[in-house]
Design a protein around this motif. Structure first.
Motif, PDB file in Angstrom:
ATOM      1  N   LEU A  12       0.828  -1.205   0.000  1.00 29.41           N
ATOM      2  CA  LEU A  12       0.000   0.000   0.000  1.00 29.41           C
ATOM      3  C   LEU A  12       0.868   1.264   0.000  1.00 29.41           C
ATOM      4  O   LEU A  12       0.580   2.220  -0.719  1.00 29.41           O
ATOM      5  CB  LEU A  12      -0.935  -0.006   1.214  1.00 29.41           C
ATOM      6  N   LEU A  13       1.928   1.243   0.773  1.00 29.19           N
ATOM      7  CA  LEU A  13       2.853   2.378   0.804  1.00 29.19           C
ATOM      8  C   LEU A  13       3.490   2.598  -0.562  1.00 29.19           C
ATOM      9  O   LEU A  13       3.617   3.743  -1.021  1.00 29.19           O
ATOM     10  CB  LEU A  13       3.920   2.140   1.872  1.00 29.19           C
ATOM     11  N   PHE A  14       3.867   1.527  -1.225  1.00 28.96           N
ATOM     12  CA  PHE A  14       4.447   1.640  -2.563  1.00 28.96           C
ATOM     13  C   PHE A  14       3.448   2.219  -3.554  1.00 28.96           C
ATOM     14  O   PHE A  14       3.773   3.103  -4.337  1.00 28.96           O
ATOM     15  CB  PHE A  14       4.931   0.260  -3.044  1.00 28.96           C
ATOM     16  N   VAL A  15       2.220   1.737  -3.526  1.00 31.75           N
ATOM     17  CA  VAL A  15       1.192   2.223  -4.453  1.00 31.75           C
ATOM     18  C   VAL A  15       0.898   3.701  -4.217  1.00 31.75           C
ATOM     19  O   VAL A  15       0.799   4.487  -5.166  1.00 31.75           O
ATOM     20  CB  VAL A  15      -0.093   1.373  -4.333  1.00 31.75           C
ATOM     21  N   VAL A  16       0.776   4.108  -2.975  1.00 34.73           N
ATOM     22  CA  VAL A  16       0.506   5.516  -2.655  1.00 34.73           C
ATOM     23  C   VAL A  16       1.679   6.396  -3.086  1.00 34.73           C
ATOM     24  O   VAL A  16       1.486   7.470  -3.672  1.00 34.73           O
ATOM     25  CB  VAL A  16       0.189   5.686  -1.153  1.00 34.73           C
ATOM     26  N   SER A  17       2.903   5.959  -2.838  1.00 37.93           N
ATOM     27  CA  SER A  17       4.079   6.739  -3.227  1.00 37.93           C
ATOM     28  C   SER A  17       4.167   6.878  -4.739  1.00 37.93           C
ATOM     29  O   SER A  17       4.416   7.967  -5.261  1.00 37.93           O
ATOM     30  CB  SER A  17       5.349   6.074  -2.702  1.00 37.93           C
ATOM     31  N   PHE A  18       3.972   5.780  -5.451  1.00 36.29           N
ATOM     32  CA  PHE A  18       4.020   5.812  -6.906  1.00 36.29           C
ATOM     33  C   PHE A  18       2.923   6.707  -7.466  1.00 36.29           C
ATOM     34  O   PHE A  18       3.169   7.524  -8.361  1.00 36.29           O
ATOM     35  CB  PHE A  18       3.897   4.393  -7.473  1.00 36.29           C
ATOM     36  N   SER A  19       1.712   6.591  -6.944  1.00 39.48           N
ATOM     37  CA  SER A  19       0.594   7.405  -7.419  1.00 39.48           C
ATOM     38  C   SER A  19       0.821   8.887  -7.163  1.00 39.48           C
ATOM     39  O   SER A  19       0.535   9.729  -8.017  1.00 39.48           O
ATOM     40  CB  SER A  19      -0.707   6.967  -6.738  1.00 39.48           C
ATOM     41  N   SER A  20       1.358   9.224  -6.004  1.00 37.89           N
ATOM     42  CA  SER A  20       1.636  10.627  -5.673  1.00 37.89           C
ATOM     43  C   SER A  20       2.689  11.204  -6.611  1.00 37.89           C
ATOM     44  O   SER A  20       2.542  12.318  -7.114  1.00 37.89           O
ATOM     45  CB  SER A  20       2.113  10.746  -4.232  1.00 37.89           C
ATOM     46  N   THR A  21       3.745  10.457  -6.855  1.00 38.06           N
ATOM     47  CA  THR A  21       4.801  10.920  -7.761  1.00 38.06           C
ATOM     48  C   THR A  21       4.252  11.102  -9.166  1.00 38.06           C
ATOM     49  O   THR A  21       4.534  12.110  -9.829  1.00 38.06           O
ATOM     50  CB  THR A  21       5.966   9.926  -7.768  1.00 38.06           C
ATOM     51  N   PHE A  22       3.458  10.171  -9.639  1.00 34.34           N
ATOM     52  CA  PHE A  22       2.865  10.261 -10.974  1.00 34.34           C
ATOM     53  C   PHE A  22       1.945  11.475 -11.067  1.00 34.34           C
ATOM     54  O   PHE A  22       1.974  12.207 -12.064  1.00 34.34           O
ATOM     55  CB  PHE A  22       2.097   8.978 -11.285  1.00 34.34           C
ATOM     56  N   PHE A  23       1.137  11.741 -10.042  1.00 34.29           N
ATOM     57  CA  PHE A  23       0.239  12.897 -10.035  1.00 34.29           C
ATOM     58  C   PHE A  23       1.023  14.198 -10.096  1.00 34.29           C
ATOM     59  O   PHE A  23       0.669  15.115 -10.839  1.00 34.29           O
ATOM     60  CB  PHE A  23      -0.645  12.877  -8.786  1.00 34.29           C
ATOM     61  N   ILE A  24       2.096  14.301  -9.328  1.00 32.38           N
ATOM     62  CA  ILE A  24       2.894  15.528  -9.312  1.00 32.38           C
ATOM     63  C   ILE A  24       3.527  15.771 -10.675  1.00 32.38           C
ATOM     64  O   ILE A  24       3.520  16.894 -11.187  1.00 32.38           O
ATOM     65  CB  ILE A  24       3.959  15.458  -8.203  1.00 32.38           C
ATOM     66  N   ILE A  25       4.048  14.728 -11.291  1.00 27.75           N
ATOM     67  CA  ILE A  25       4.685  14.887 -12.597  1.00 27.75           C
ATOM     68  C   ILE A  25       3.651  15.281 -13.653  1.00 27.75           C
ATOM     69  O   ILE A  25       3.902  16.159 -14.483  1.00 27.75           O
ATOM     70  CB  ILE A  25       5.425  13.586 -12.984  1.00 27.75           C
ATOM     71  N   ARG A  26       2.482  14.668 -13.634  1.00 22.63           N
ATOM     72  CA  ARG A  26       1.443  14.966 -14.632  1.00 22.63           C
ATOM     73  C   ARG A  26       0.808  16.345 -14.433  1.00 22.63           C
ATOM     74  O   ARG A  26       0.408  16.985 -15.394  1.00 22.63           O
ATOM     75  CB  ARG A  26       0.341  13.908 -14.586  1.00 22.63           C
ATOM     76  N   SER A  27       0.673  16.807 -13.198  1.00 26.97           N
ATOM     77  CA  SER A  27      -0.021  18.067 -12.949  1.00 26.97           C
ATOM     78  C   SER A  27       0.878  19.284 -13.098  1.00 26.97           C
ATOM     79  O   SER A  27       0.389  20.403 -13.131  1.00 26.97           O
ATOM     80  CB  SER A  27      -0.655  18.065 -11.558  1.00 26.97           C
ATOM     81  N   ASN A  28       2.156  19.097 -13.197  1.00 32.09           N
ATOM     82  CA  ASN A  28       3.077  20.225 -13.354  1.00 32.09           C
ATOM     83  C   ASN A  28       3.260  20.490 -14.843  1.00 32.09           C
ATOM     84  O   ASN A  28       4.197  20.044 -15.466  1.00 32.09           O
ATOM     85  CB  ASN A  28       4.412  19.914 -12.677  1.00 32.09           C
ATOM     86  N   ASP A  29       2.325  21.258 -15.422  1.00 33.73           N
ATOM     87  CA  ASP A  29       2.297  21.455 -16.864  1.00 33.73           C
ATOM     88  C   ASP A  29       3.157  22.631 -17.342  1.00 33.73           C
ATOM     89  O   ASP A  29       3.398  22.775 -18.518  1.00 33.73           O
ATOM     90  CB  ASP A  29       0.864  21.638 -17.338  1.00 33.73           C
ATOM     91  N   HIS A  30       3.600  23.489 -16.474  1.00 34.45           N
ATOM     92  CA  HIS A  30       4.465  24.632 -16.806  1.00 34.45           C
ATOM     93  C   HIS A  30       3.817  25.583 -17.813  1.00 34.45           C
ATOM     94  O   HIS A  30       4.505  26.236 -18.577  1.00 34.45           O
ATOM     95  CB  HIS A  30       5.818  24.165 -17.340  1.00 34.45           C
TER      96      HIS A  30
END
Length: 61
Positions: A12-30
């Protein structure tokens, strides 16, 4: 040997960490960012170009 609850917690910790990182990368559109180029002379008289990334976003990850 780790217990079943420990393995579930680690997964669960791995899934949450991966999902958070993916969200941050996708939402930072510059979209509100720009790159400034500054030209300066160094101590030897050589022209140096510096790039500076400037963001005006409210939340910049």
């Amino acid at each position: 040997m780790p217990t079943k609850n420990t393995l579930i917690f680690i997964a669960l910790l791995f899934v949450v960490s991966f999902s958070s990182t993916f969200f941050i990368i996708r939402s930072n559109d510059h979209k509100e960012c720009e790159t400034l180029l500054k030209k300066e002379l160094d101590k030897n008289g050589i022209e140096v170009t510096k790039k500076e990334h400037v963001c005006k976003e409210k939340y910049s990850f």
